[in-house]
Design an enzyme around this catalytic site. Sequence first.
Site, PDB file in Angstrom:
ATOM      1  N   TYR A   1      11.440  28.035 -14.989  1.00  0.00           N
ATOM      2  CA  TYR A   1      10.989  26.606 -14.824  1.00  0.00           C
ATOM      3  C   TYR A   1      12.497  25.910 -14.910  1.00  0.00           C
ATOM      4  CZ  TYR A   1       6.323  27.667 -13.785  1.00  0.00           C
ATOM      5  OH  TYR A   1       4.945  27.845 -13.335  1.00  0.00           O
TER       6      TYR A   1
ATOM      7  N   CYS B   1      -1.312  29.488 -11.702  1.00  0.00           N
ATOM      8  CA  CYS B   1      -0.601  29.615 -12.752  1.00  0.00           C
ATOM      9  C   CYS B   1      -0.184  30.635 -13.505  1.00  0.00           C
ATOM     10  CB  CYS B   1      -1.488  28.825 -13.556  1.00  0.00           C
ATOM     11  SG  CYS B   1      -0.665  28.487 -14.924  1.00  0.00           S
TER      12      CYS B   1
END
Length: 306
Positions: free
Chosen positions: A172, A45
């Site tokens: 994203y 992440c």
Amino acid sequence: MITQEMAAGRFVRQPNRFTDTITADGSSGYPAESGRYRLFVSYACPWAQRTLIVRALLGLDEVISLGVVDPIRDERGWRFPDRDPVTGAAFLSELYLATDGSYKGRYTVPCIWDTVTGRLVTNDFPAITTTFETQFTDYHPTGAPDLYPVELRPDIDELNELVYATVNNGVYRAGFATEQNAYEEAVDALFATLDRLEERLSTRRYLFGDRVTEADIRLYTTLARFDAVYHGHFKCNLRRLVDYPNLWGYARDLYEQPAFRDTTDFDQIKRHYYVTLTNVNPSGVVPKGPVVDWTEPHGRAALSAS
């Protein structure tokens, strides 16, 4: 698998639910104490890697303990390879629900657990690194870098806001867009900012000169994943990181430092994105490439001498 709100085909990130603060003087109810808090992360992440880098740079490894989840996440959320030895949890979701039994959102990393009260203090990822930088100063060793210097904070915050909107979260917004206009809007903004950063880094070693700051850490974690994941998997393919001479050299310059290199796990990064995000990659097949040498000479040190 990812479940996020979509608006007109645009990706909208889930707000952070737990936003209590840790303070040096304890006025928040959560005093900055050695051994009290546990940081939960995934090496896959980018938001979590920020906290790992800052924790290492500031010498907080023995002050804030670390729990690491498996890079592959399913409908149950992040799981621990073995039960977490401090909390006994098998899944990160158990800690979220122990803090708020009615919680319905995604179970995200990074987050901080308070071993005294037995609850999550925060999953507010932008605030975790600045908390380490400003509230744990009593535990910084002599010579630790000042990653968030007072005199630069307004400028750092301004640049971070742009980078977050168009780069960190921008990839994203491109990767999860469900309409063409939303996708192109995100990609255009992403590469416009990368072009600006390329120019900025033509005359300075780091984003704010000769010193690494919070801004460099926030940008780095997206750059580290760019060619491996975002370029192909998220359709951010106008240019690669390696096509930007200054950004690519800058990323390698940071990677040369142990705090950045030792927290960058390309295998976990690729397995997480390609196996977990089945709505983007239904087959779960993980690509072998790209083959990129992050250790080749970068020549950036010369900018510090100029």
